[in-house]
Scaffold this active site. Structure first.
Site, short mmCIF file in Angstrom:
data_model
loop_
_atom_site.label_atom_id
_atom_site.label_comp_id
_atom_site.label_asym_id
_atom_site.label_seq_id
_atom_site.Cartn_x
_atom_site.Cartn_y
_atom_site.Cartn_z
N LYS A 104 0.87 -1.18 0.00
CA LYS A 104 0.00 0.00 0.00
C LYS A 104 0.90 1.22 0.00
O LYS A 104 2.04 1.17 0.49
CB LYS A 104 -0.86 0.02 1.28
CG LYS A 104 -2.11 0.83 1.14
CD LYS A 104 -3.23 0.01 0.52
CE LYS A 104 -4.50 0.80 0.33
NZ LYS A 104 -5.56 -0.04 -0.25
P1 NAD Z 1 -12.91 7.60 -2.79
O1 NAD Z 1 -11.92 8.61 -2.36
O2 NAD Z 1 -13.21 7.45 -4.24
O3 NAD Z 1 -14.31 7.84 -2.05
C1 NAD Z 1 -14.43 7.92 -0.67
C2 NAD Z 1 -15.83 8.39 -0.36
O4 NAD Z 1 -16.04 8.31 1.05
C3 NAD Z 1 -16.10 9.84 -0.76
O5 NAD Z 1 -17.42 9.96 -1.22
C4 NAD Z 1 -15.92 10.58 0.56
O6 NAD Z 1 -16.63 11.82 0.58
C5 NAD Z 1 -16.53 9.58 1.51
N1 NAD Z 1 -16.13 9.71 2.91
C6 NAD Z 1 -14.89 9.79 3.43
N2 NAD Z 1 -14.96 9.87 4.77
C7 NAD Z 1 -16.28 9.83 5.09
C8 NAD Z 1 -17.00 9.88 6.31
N3 NAD Z 1 -16.38 9.98 7.47
N4 NAD Z 1 -18.36 9.81 6.25
C9 NAD Z 1 -19.01 9.70 5.07
N5 NAD Z 1 -18.37 9.64 3.89
C10 NAD Z 1 -17.02 9.72 3.91
O7 NAD Z 1 -12.42 6.22 -2.16
P2 NAD Z 1 -12.75 4.74 -2.65
O8 NAD Z 1 -11.72 4.33 -3.63
O9 NAD Z 1 -14.19 4.66 -2.98
O10 NAD Z 1 -12.44 3.91 -1.33
C11 NAD Z 1 -13.40 3.78 -0.29
C12 NAD Z 1 -12.99 2.62 0.60
O11 NAD Z 1 -12.93 1.42 -0.19
C13 NAD Z 1 -11.63 2.76 1.26
O12 NAD Z 1 -11.66 2.15 2.52
C14 NAD Z 1 -10.72 1.98 0.33
O13 NAD Z 1 -9.55 1.51 0.98
C15 NAD Z 1 -11.64 0.83 -0.03
N6 NAD Z 1 -11.29 0.14 -1.28
C16 NAD Z 1 -11.18 0.81 -2.47
C17 NAD Z 1 -10.89 0.09 -3.63
C18 NAD Z 1 -10.84 0.75 -4.99
O14 NAD Z 1 -10.73 0.02 -5.99
N7 NAD Z 1 -10.92 2.05 -5.10
C19 NAD Z 1 -10.67 -1.29 -3.56
C20 NAD Z 1 -10.80 -1.95 -2.33
C21 NAD Z 1 -11.12 -1.21 -1.20
#
Ligand code: NAD
Length: 416
Positions: A104
């Site tokens: 990561k």
């Molecule tokens: P992103 O940055 O695209 O979106 C994050 C979203 O969460 C945004 O809408 C943001 O406004 C919201 N957010 C953040 N803190 C918040 C809070 N306290 N309350 C409400 N909303 C909140 O991120 P992402 O890529 O969608 O990742 C989200 C989660 O999924 C993370 O934990 C990430 O590690 C996990 N993840 C992502 C992927 C991927 O392919 N992008 C893969 C596996 C896991």
């Protein structure tokens, strides 16, 4: 100071590893990352000034293959967060059965306050500074919170440009735009995977999808696609939250309309046909399915008791603390653990890796079929293990993943 996420990840790992009777030396070895790097970035930004940003890379384990894991850009991200997420990637890649280890990276910056031009400058600065730690046989990054497809395109361009060639030799980064070496369906893969596993778990629990009400925290890469997919499958999305606000409509939100509203430059909180509610109320809403798809440590002892959903699908990494996990278990709530629920992204990243390495081209249908098949197989494997051992899904998933990594380490041997 170690973050909760780091301590929680170690606690989950040690609890399961001890129960599986993994050798104590291996438990010690796997309780820490194999390599961590802290980098000082000094990009010249568009205001003509040099801005200092810290970046981290953690490789937890490479017994099954090169380290794989996204780049998180957030103002508060720490090396402990990155180390915890790298460890979770080791279990996730192992569970989903792709030949990768866990890694990561993190860039300490607020993506929302950066102009597109400054974000590109920062991403390119990270790539140049981290290049010794990135590569098809070392560590292959991807998007995570705060980074996206466009950023991955810039990473690939930066690497091929510095080598003076039009493409990279092998796959250095996944989650790129399709037009610069990406694979169709990667951007949607994590959210689609969440929807697929929700479908599988609902069938087991007898939840009628045509009646099911869903609340989702996070409307980014993962949350927005999961919402869209579940909405298309006929589920009622009754609440959505992003960092700025939470909206609710017990009759169901129009997710296509919300996308249109956001494309017009508006915020989620101002979507007409919804009522704004305090974000603290999201988890206690009367609903059937809860999807945390934002950041870690969101479900805690402070809110777990009030959760009414029967099913929790962990789109985010590490959204539930171990203490909250125990409360949810007592309440009989079925949890699809993060390393299974959101593993669709890394599975399709693996397809992108093989496509680029072999100069192949895959269609979106091939990608989606393989994603569906792999998640079904993996879900069934975890559920069978849970049933056989009379344990919950998180421990069942971790058991499979940890055993595989421990076996791989033993296969490699201990030298000297
Ligand atoms: P992103 O940055 O695209 O979106 C994050 C979203 O969460 C945004 O809408 C943001 O406004 C919201 N957010 C953040 N803190 C918040 C809070 N306290 N309350 C409400 N909303 C909140 O991120 P992402 O890529 O969608 O990742 C989200 C989660 O999924 C993370 O934990 C990430 O590690 C996990 N993840 C992502 C992927 C991927 O392919 N992008 C893969 C596996 C896991």
């Amino acid at each position: 100071m170690e973050s909760n996420h780091f301590l929680n990840t170690i606690e989950n790992f040690r609890r399961v590893a001890e129960k599986c009777q993994i050798h104590p030396d291996l438990i010690e070895r796997l309780s820490r990352p194999r390599e961590t790097v802290k980098i000082c970035l000094t990009p010249l930004m568009s205001d003509g000034r040099v801005h200092i940003h810290t970046a981290y890379i953690a490789q937890h384990n490479r017994a099954l293959g090169p380290a794989k894991g996204g780049i998180r850009m957030a103002p508060s991200v720490t090396l402990d967060d990155i180390s915890a997420l790298a460890m979770e990637m080791t279990w996730k890649t192992s569970l989903i059965g792709v030949p990768f280890g866990g890694g990561k990276s993190g860039i300490v910056a607020d993506p929302e306050s950066l102009s597109p031009q400054d974000k590109e400058i920062l991403i390119r600065s990270f790539t140049r500074s981290a290049i010794r730690h990135i590569g098809p046989e070392i560590y292959i990054p991807a998007p995570d919170m705060g980074t996206n497809e466009r950023d991955m395109g810039h990473i690939r361009d930066c690497i091929s440009y510095s080598s003076g060639i039009s493409v990279t030799r092998g796959c250095y980064v996944t989650g790129k735009p399709v037009l610069c070496g990406g694979i169709p369906g990667r951007r949607e893969a994590t959210g689609k995977g969440v929807a697929i596993t929700v479908g599988l778990a609902s069938r087991l629990l007898g939840i009628d999808l045509a009646q099911a009400r869903v609340a989702i925290q996070g409307f980014g890469n993962v949350g927005a696609v999961a919402a869209q997919e579940l909405f298309r499958r006929g589920l009622k999305i009754i609440a959505l939250a992003d960092i700025h606000g939470t909206i609710w409509n017990p009759s169901g939100l129009d997710v296509d309309g919300i996308q249109e509203h956001l494309r017009g430059g508006n915020s989620l909180a101002t979507f007409p046909g919804s009522e704004p509610i305090p974000s603290s109320e999201l988890f206690s809403l009367d609903c059937d399915i809860l999807v945390p798809a934002a950041s870690s440590n969101q479900i805690t002892p402070a809110n777990a008791e009030n959760i009414k959903a029967r099913l929790i699908a962990e789109g985010a990494n590490g959204p539930t603390t171990p203490e909250a996990d125990q409360i949810l278990r007592k309440k009989g709530i079925f949890i699809i653990p993060d390393i299974l629920c959101n593993a669709g992204g890394v599975f399709v990243s693996y397809l992108e890796y093989t496509q680029e390495t072999q100069r192949e081209q895959m269609t979106v249908e091939e990608v989606e079929n393989r994603l569906q098949q792999r998640l079904e197989k993996c879900f069934e494997e975890v559920f069978s293990n849970a049933r056989a051992g009379n344990i919950e899904m998180r421990s069942a998933a971790l058991e499979i993943a940890i055993r595989r990594v421990a076996d791989a380490i033993v296969c490699h041997g201990f030298y000297p």
